[in-house]
Design a protein around this motif. Structure first.
Motif, short mmCIF file in Angstrom:
data_model
loop_
_atom_site.label_atom_id
_atom_site.label_comp_id
_atom_site.label_asym_id
_atom_site.label_seq_id
_atom_site.Cartn_x
_atom_site.Cartn_y
_atom_site.Cartn_z
N ILE A 449 23.61 -62.14 6.51
CA ILE A 449 22.35 -62.60 7.14
C ILE A 449 22.47 -62.54 8.65
N ALA A 450 23.61 -62.99 9.18
CA ALA A 450 23.81 -62.97 10.63
C ALA A 450 23.77 -61.55 11.18
N GLU A 451 24.38 -60.61 10.46
CA GLU A 451 24.37 -59.22 10.92
C GLU A 451 22.98 -58.61 10.82
N ILE A 452 22.22 -58.99 9.77
CA ILE A 452 20.85 -58.49 9.62
C ILE A 452 19.97 -58.99 10.75
N VAL A 453 20.09 -60.27 11.07
CA VAL A 453 19.27 -60.86 12.15
C VAL A 453 19.61 -60.20 13.48
N GLN A 454 20.90 -59.99 13.73
CA GLN A 454 21.29 -59.35 14.98
C GLN A 454 20.77 -57.92 15.06
N HIS A 455 20.80 -57.19 13.95
CA HIS A 455 20.33 -55.81 13.94
C HIS A 455 18.84 -55.73 14.21
N GLN A 459 16.84 -53.68 16.92
CA GLN A 459 15.97 -52.62 16.41
C GLN A 459 15.55 -52.96 14.99
N LEU A 460 14.25 -52.84 14.70
CA LEU A 460 13.74 -53.16 13.38
C LEU A 460 14.22 -52.13 12.35
N SER A 465 17.55 -48.30 3.26
CA SER A 465 18.85 -47.62 3.25
C SER A 465 19.67 -47.93 4.51
N GLU A 466 19.00 -48.39 5.58
CA GLU A 466 19.74 -48.74 6.80
C GLU A 466 20.65 -49.94 6.59
#
Length: 725
Positions: A449-455, A459-460, A465-466
């Motif tokens: 979750i932390a990596e998703i929020v940072q990404h 950039q959205l 697949s990203e």
């Protein structure tokens, strides 16, 4: 002066030495291996270990001249001497040595028959000539043995002098190693049973390879081989796995009638000429992924017991699967073809289908051909993304072939994918806007979750697949959450409302008409609606009150109307179950149309009671001037007010045994705008609730007839022109 020239001379000498050293291998490539002579042959034969199971007759890195022009000192051809010396060593009792011709160059015709052993098909001599394992392998060719037994029976009945020993099979007992072997002449392996493995990786066959009716009992490996001439494996059998990866077939390969009992791997091979696999059989997986077909390929009457893979294949000419049998999946994912992909008369078992995801129509003349009404049902496209153009090309392809049913089937599958995509966009969580708690409930860990929020702060996400680009997200996690997530920009309330309305509209069309592709489904829905409203109008008209004077139908009418309504509804229910993709949704839509509003109007009618004039006369009147089959698209459900027209309408007859049919006729007129008599409501002393009910069905009929015409225009070729004109 001498001192100044010494370093220069030294430098020149070093350069020359370097050139010699580095250019030596290049020169060596153009030098033929040493020629095989009688002395070298005897030396190599004497070096073979007798008791080793993996012993090999080493004739590698040699030039073997088997041409008739190359003769011994006594004038005999060297080829005869070559076979005479090798045959006893390769045919002796177990353990049998193999033959290693790796890195050798063979000139002339290379024949396997002189190196083989002819053994009787029947009799006790087999136990003396072959080991138990070899006899077991020989018994695997049951079809050939059965055929020869039939021949033996026929011959023995004609000639008493014949015996079983007249029928023999040619076997090559040892391993055959041909790694990087260069055959300059014809190679003949005809009608031979290879009991051990064959390895011809990187071999080059300058001329034809003839191996009809041969049997390969162990692993067959020709990876990276080059066949510059024709290849003939007509009616051959491969009992175990055979690998043909990265093979170049410049001549015509012929596998007609071949049987592959093990898996087959032709991955990344290239077929330059006409390729024949007609009437062959693949018992295990057949992998033709990444292959290139420059010329026609014929797989007619071929049987595929397991999956066939043509993933990412490039097909430049006609590819035929006429009358082929498919028991499992045919995978054409990301393949490309330019001419005709022919599945005419092909048989697909219940679990078999064509996976054509990302299949490319690479030319204007590219066509996918199959049996009308069947090929469209076996096509499978798992996702909409990346397949929009494919679906359009498929619909155009089948319409050009006048296969309307298949075009509609493809369009139906496209709409199902659109529906699924809309459903996810409306109800699934958005990866770019979902909260941490939502992501946790979906199945992500705190680190993910932390990596998703940072990404998404940087950039959205543009696609799901990203997620695989993130270090903490594994493929297993992606597979687990992909059906509950979307990756899209934030959606406004107005856009979400539009998506919901579009999803509802598509869902209704799918439930009621299979998105305009099923006339039978439409008629099933219409039959239930006509029977229900006809029975309802009969009830309102014939059952009015008990007091003070009863107005009720006869028992005969009740029996007739109840029986016919039940029969028509059962027929409609069967049609819906057989043709609707989601029968429960179709029945739900019918229930919403038939019960709430009509039920409420009928309940209020009986709750209020009816005490008005003309109670003994039917509420329905008919045009008595005509009795004919007529189309009533512009007809309204009430009688006109003009006195001249009013004189033509009279109350329907209630004292006739067939009078109950008039109510079905009125329901038919309202829903289908088509009927036998022009039956309408009278305009005097009629409760408004009855008028409202008639107008309600008439409005529903407008929607139904529009959907019916749309369905007919999509299912019957040319009817759309008639309807529009």
């Amino acid at each position: 002066m001498g001192r100044s020239q010494t370093p220069i001379a030294l430098l020149i000498g070093l350069v020359c030495i370097g050139l010699i050293l580095f250019s030596g291998p290049v020169w060596a490539e153009g030098i033929d291996p040493p020629l095989l002579t009688e002395e070298i042959l005897q030396e190599r034969l004497n070096a073979v270990a007798v008791d080793e199971e993996d012993a090999m007759v080493d004739l590698s890195h040699l030039t073997i001249d088997l041409r008739p022009s190359y003769q011994r000192d006594n004038g005999e051809p060297f080829a005869d001497y070559f076979y005479q010396q090798l045959q006893p060593r390769l045919s002796r009792t177990y353990p049998v040595p193999g033959l290693d011709l790796s890195e050798s160059k063979i000139q002339g015709i290379f024949r396997i028959q002189p190196l083989s052993l002819d053994v009787p098909l029947y009799g006790q001599q087999l136990s003396l000539l072959l080991s138990e394992d070899e006899r077991t392998q020989l018994d695997r060719d049951r079809r050939r043995r059965s055929q020869l037994q039939q021949i033996a029976t026929t011959v023995l009945s004609d000639s008493q002098n014949s015996n079983h020993h007249d029928f023999q099979v040619r076997i090559f007992r040892g391993k055959l190693k041909l790694k990087n072997t260069h055959f300059l002449g014809i190679v003949d392996w005809s009608n031979t049973f290879f009991l051990s493995g064959l390895n011809a990786q990187g071999a080059i066959f300058e001329q034809s390879l003839k191996s009809p009716e041969s049997r390969f009992s162990q692993t067959f490996n020709v990876n990276h081989a080059q066949f510059l001439g024709s290849v003939l494996f007509h009616k051959s059998i491969f009992f175990t796995d055979s690998t043909w990866t990265n093979v170049k077939f410049l001549g015509e390969p012929d596998f007609t009638g071949a049987t592959f009992e093990g898996s087959v791997n032709f991955r990344a091979s290239r077929f330059k000429s006409l390729t024949k696999f007609e009437a062959s059989k693949f018992s295990q997986t057949a992998d033709f992924s990444d292959t290139t077909w420059d010329n026609r390929a014929d797989f007619a009457k071929t049987k595929f017991v397991q999956a066939l893979y043509l993933t990412n294949a490039l097909i430049l000419d006609r590819f035929s699967f006429r009358e082929a049998q498919f028991l499992k999946t045919v995978n054409l994912r990301e393949a490309s073809f330019q001419k005709i992909l022919d599945f005419s008369d092909a048989q697909f078992r219940q679990n078999a289908y064509l996976n054509i995801s990302n299949l490319t129509f690479d030319a204007s003349e590219a066509q996918l051909i199959g049996n009308p009404g069947k090929i469209g049902k076996v096509l499978s496209i798992p996702s909409l993304q990346g397949n929009e153009n494919l679906l359009i090309n498929l619909v155009r392809n089948f319409r050009e072939l006048e296969q309307i049913e298949d075009a509609n089937q493809v369009n139906y599958k496209r709409v199902l994918l659109v529906q699924r995509d809309l459903f996810k966009r409306v109800f699934a969580s958005n990866l770019n806007t979902a909260s941490r708690e939502t992501l946790r409930q979906i199945g992500f860990s705190q680190k993910q979750i932390a990596e998703i929020v940072q990404h998404r702060q940087e950039q959205l996400f543009s696609s799901l697949s990203e997620l695989l680009t993130l270090e903490t997200v594994s493929l297993a996690t992606y597979t687990n959450v992909r059906d509950r997530l979307i990756a899209a920009p934030a959606t406004t309330g107005k856009a979400r409302l539009y998506l919901c309305s579009k999803l509802l509209f598509i869902t209704l069309l799918l439930a009621l008409s299979r998105y305009g592709t099923s006339f039978a489904l439409m008629m099933g829905v219409g039959a239930i609606a006509i029977a229900y409203f006809g029975c309802l109008f009969w009830l309102i008209d014939r059952y009015r009150r008990h007091r003070p004077q009863a107005i009720v139908p006869t028992f005969f009418e009740i029996t007739c109307i109840g029986t016919t309504t039940a029969v028509i509804c059962i027929i409609g229910i069967i049609a819906i179950i057989q043709n609707s993709p989601q029968p429960w949704l179709t029945f739900t839509c019918l229930g919403i149309v038939m019960f709430p509003i009509p039920g409420l109007l009928t309940f209020r009618m009986y709750q209020q009671g009816r005490y008005h004039d003309l109670m003994d006369i039917s509420y329905f009147v008919e045009d008595g001037a005509f009795r004919e089959l007529r189309l009533m698209v512009s007809r309204l459900p009430i009688m006109p007010r003009f006195p001249f027209f009013r004189d033509r309408f009279e109350p329907i007859l209630s004292d006739r045994r067939w009078g109950w049919l008039n109510y079905y006729d009125f329901s038919l007129n309202n829903l289908l705008k088509f009927g036998f008599n022009d039956i309408r409501l009278r305009d005097k002393h009629i409760p408004g609730l009855i008028t409202a009910l008639a107008w309600y069905q008439w409005g529903v009929g407008i929607l139904y007839i529009s959907l019916l015409f749309w369905t007919l225009s999509r299912t019957i070729p040319g009817l759309n022109l008639f309807l529009y004109l």
